[in-house]
Design a protein around this motif. Structure first.
Motif, PDB file in Angstrom:
ATOM      1  N   ILE A 607       0.858  -1.188   0.000  1.00 40.08           N
ATOM      2  CA  ILE A 607       0.000   0.000   0.000  1.00 40.08           C
ATOM      3  C   ILE A 607       0.896   1.240   0.000  1.00 40.08           C
ATOM      4  CG2 ILE A 607      -1.619   1.358   1.383  1.00 40.08           C
ATOM      5  CD1 ILE A 607      -3.158  -0.841   0.462  1.00 40.08           C
ATOM      6  N   CYS A 640      -5.109   0.894   6.667  1.00 40.54           N
ATOM      7  CA  CYS A 640      -4.170  -0.222   6.515  1.00 40.54           C
ATOM      8  C   CYS A 640      -4.441  -1.310   7.550  1.00 40.54           C
ATOM      9  CB  CYS A 640      -2.740   0.283   6.638  1.00 40.54           C
ATOM     10  SG  CYS A 640      -2.162   1.212   5.206  1.00 40.54           S
ATOM     11  N   ASN A 645      -3.046  -4.687   6.088  1.00 40.57           N
ATOM     12  CA  ASN A 645      -1.764  -4.328   5.483  1.00 40.57           C
ATOM     13  C   ASN A 645      -0.826  -3.815   6.567  1.00 40.57           C
ATOM     14  OD1 ASN A 645      -2.089  -4.492   2.377  1.00 40.57           O
ATOM     15  ND2 ASN A 645      -3.984  -3.516   3.092  1.00 40.57           N
ATOM     16  N   LEU A 648       2.821   0.713   5.157  1.00 39.81           N
ATOM     17  CA  LEU A 648       2.333   1.859   4.390  1.00 39.81           C
ATOM     18  C   LEU A 648       3.543   2.678   3.976  1.00 39.81           C
ATOM     19  CD1 LEU A 648       0.146   3.840   3.328  1.00 39.81           C
ATOM     20  CD2 LEU A 648       0.103   4.854   5.613  1.00 39.81           C
TER      21      LEU A 648
END
Length: 702
Positions: A607, A640, A645, A648
């Protein structure tokens, strides 16, 4: 075991202390072969004293002698913010102005901060320029001559002045006369100095004025406070003349706390005690900049009296140290000069607010009337309530905070103080809520339903509770995430599988302090010195074409104006070509987009934060809204975590952005080229993201 550094004197060597004297540390360790108690090492000038056994060091009894009325009602307001949401509670309880100080005062503060000599220790008495300004003001305002060199002293607020006057004149057990109702901090200062409090009763029948014939004559100090907090009453010059006569006959020192001298409802200015003949000999008069000049946080006031009294006050100040910061005194000078007519402006504002509040109170059955001075209203509560009950009833039922009258003493029970620390729109909204809650000022508690009376009783005794707003919001959001997941899965079902990284994970465990889609955050308008609520909203990938065209049009209308020619507007927002495969985050406040950014999946499967752009008016040295970029990043981080995720990334060639990202906890992660230009890559890992949310959580609103 607690260890305390102290200067070594024989008087500390007592049975309850274990102290060992040695020549060197190495000698101690040589002897440490034998089992001995864990003894402290002592130098010639410093001892480390250890307290053994089960005995605890007790705090002073004076800490138990205060009823902490102010902190108790403030704690109840904090409880209401927790239960009902911080944004829900409108605080009209504390004498804390919502207006900003005079412009010339603010500028003087800024200018003086850059003066090298401002940062050195300065005189505890104050600065000469300040004294001369006070002298000039006292002459103009009251017609009183004050010697600027001998009869004035700067203090850190009125409470600091009273505190040191007590130090200068009162001995253990001396009697101090205080008004009832009256400012409760007087009681706390009396407790702090181990004095004996004697309250003199004030009644509405005679305008809350003192009756000296009923006062004890064996007191050491008497406090007067006009315009009166909490009732707003003025005292005529004749009262001060009586006070001076009474003080001289009985050897009593007067402290006249005149902290609201310039706030007036009718336009008529109140008299002061220095206008009474002989007042300087037996009285201090204290003026503060906290109320009329809207400078409570700067902690500055002044005391005037005869030279001998000021000298004694200065001696008391030497016992504790400290002084008023020179730039603060510079600001006070400009505020006192009032060359911009600030006092007239704030009086008009407070007068309009009072009139608005009084009109709304009348509709709710109150007979409240405008007070002579101060920016307070003093309103009777409904029959059969006490002040604390009614305060908590209004607070928890409508989320409006007044000050319970009994905070000011037993004679204040039966009333609430309403402070004009909210603008007219907020005042109307507050009374709308009170009205909607069914609360009236002319309905007895006993006429309310039995269930409601039980609820009020629970509010009063502290047992009232509901699930806190932040918990309710979090639960609602966790129910929303599966719906967002289902919607996005439908949108990407025929698209690249990489977009699964933008889908909220099932059964994801999230920290309570994530910044949620649609949540409010605190921003700060630094130009006007006020807090602002912003709201951040997501635009999910592959939304409708209209969603993007509307957003582009909104950006163009607000951002691309001639008055922002130097502003940096990134290409997607300048051209209006937004990316449908990205997740956008839009922060709005006061009807405008304050910042925007997006995240997207790139070829490395990570991401990436892209196109973070603050509004033109939030860029550069003259920016208006503070924390807008940080709020958007907090939402990106939260996204995120929602989508599982753990990384970042950002890339930038702007040194200011690099410094910003590092200050937030990001780490450098190499270089990446865009169109041949090297960009520094910065990375948040999961731990970094969680730490950033902990730092940002103070800005969350529920």
């Amino acid at each position: 075991m607690k260890i305390y550094p102290v200067t070594l004197h024989n008087k500390f060597i007592k049975n309850n202390l274990n102290v060992v004297n040695i020549t060197t540390e190495s000698n101690y360790h040589k002897k440490s072969q034998e089992k001995k108690p864990d003894l402290p090492i002592v130098s010639a000038k410093l001892a480390l004293i250890s307290f053994y056994g089960d005995k605890k060091i007790k705090p002073s009894s004076r800490l138990e002698n205060s009823d902490y009325k102010i902190s108790n009602y403030i704690a109840e307001i904090s409880k209401a913010r927790y239960l009902h949401g911080d944004r829900a509670v409108v605080d009209m309880s504390m004498g804390n102005p919502d207006l900003t100080p005079p412009e010339k005062a603010k500028q003087a503060l800024k200018d003086k901060v850059n003066d090298l000599w401002s940062h050195r220790y300065n005189s505890p008495k104050g600065d000469g320029a300040f004294f001369y300004t006070v002298s000039s003001w006292m002459k103009k305002r009251f017609g009183v001559d004050i010697d600027p060199k001998k009869e004035v002293m700067a203090t850190s607020g009125s409470s600091d002045a009273i505190d040191h006057i007590f130090t200068a004149y009162a001995n253990y057990g001396d009697k101090a006369l205080v008004p009832d109702p009256g400012y409760s901090l007087y009681d706390d200062l009396i407790t702090r100095h181990d004095l004996k409090k004697e309250a003199y009763k004030l009644y509405p029948q005679n305008g809350y004025l003192p009756d000296f014939s009923k006062m004890p004559k064996d007191a050491k100090i008497m406090i007067l406070n006009y315009p009166h907090n909490p009732t707003g009453s003025f005292a005529p010059k004749s009262i001060y003349e009586q006070a001076v006569k009474f003080a001289k006959e009985n050897g009593i020192l007067i402290i006249h706390d005149m902290d609201n001298s310039e706030i007036t409802h009718s336009g008529k200015k109140p008299a002061g005690i220095m206008q009474a003949k002989g007042a300087k000999d037996v009285a201090f008069e204290i003026h503060t900049f906290s109320k009329a000049q809207s400078m409570p946080g700067l902690r500055v006031a002044f005391a005037v009296s005869a030279k001998e009294n000021i000298d004694n006050l200065l001696k008391a100040k030497y016992l504790s140290g400290g002084s008023v910061y020179i730039p603060v005194q510079a600001a006070a000078i400009e505020a006192l000069k009032d060359e911009e007519g600030y006092i007239s402006k704030v009086n008009k504002i407070y007068r309009n607010r009072k009139n608005t509040a009084i009109n709304r109170l009348h509709k709710l059955g109150s007979d409240a009337k405008p007070t002579d001075g101060t920016y307070y209203l003093w309103a009777k509560i409904p029959p059969d309530f006490n002040s604390d009950e009614f305060f908590k009833y209004v607070l928890h039922k409508s989320q409006i905070a007044f000050t319970p009258g009994d905070v000011f003493g037993p004679n204040g029970d039966g009333y609430v103080r309403i402070v004009m620390s909210a603008n007219e729109k907020q005042i109307n909204e507050a009374f709308d809520r009170i009205e909607k809650s069914g609360i009236r000022f002319d309905v007895s508690k006993h006429d309310l339903s039995e269930d409601l009376q039980k609820e009020i009783a629970a509010m009063a005794d502290g047992s009232y509770s509901i699930k806190p707003k932040e918990d309710r919001d979090f639960e609602a959001y966790m129910k929303l995430l599966p719906q967002k997941r289902e919607l996005l899965l439908k949108r990407i079902q025929n698209k690249d599988s990489k977009y699964l990284s933008l889908v909220p994970k099932e059964d994801v465990k999230l920290p309570w302090n994530i910044l949620k889609d649609g949540q409010s955050v605190y921003l700060q308008n630094i130009k006007e010195g006020r807090s602002v609520f912003g709201e951040i909203n997501d635009i999910m990938p592959f939304s409708s074409e209209k969603t993007y065209t509307d957003l582009a049009a909104e950006i163009k209308k607000q951002w691309k104006q001639e008055k922002y020619p130097q502003a940096e507007i990134l290409p997607p927002y300048k051209s209006g070509k937004l990316y449908p495969d990205a997740q956008y985050f839009v922060l709005r406040a006061e009807g405008k987009i304050q910042a925007i950014a997006n995240v997207e999946i790139q070829n490395d499967g990570c991401i990436w934060g892209r196109s973070l752009n603050t509004a033109p008016w939030n860029q550069g040295k003259e920016r208006i809204m503070k924390n807008s970029a940080k709020a958007v990043i907090a939402r990106m981080v939260s996204f995120c975590l929602e989508t599982g995720n753990d990384t970042l990334k950002f890339a930038t060639d702007n040194p200011r952005n690099i410094a910003l990202y590092k200050s937030l906890g990001m780490k450098e992660d190499g270089i990446r080229y865009f169109n041949g230009t090297p960009n520094t890559v910065l990375r948040f890992d999961k731990e970094d993201m969680e730490m950033y949310l902990k730092k940002f959580q103070i800005n969350l609103s529920f």
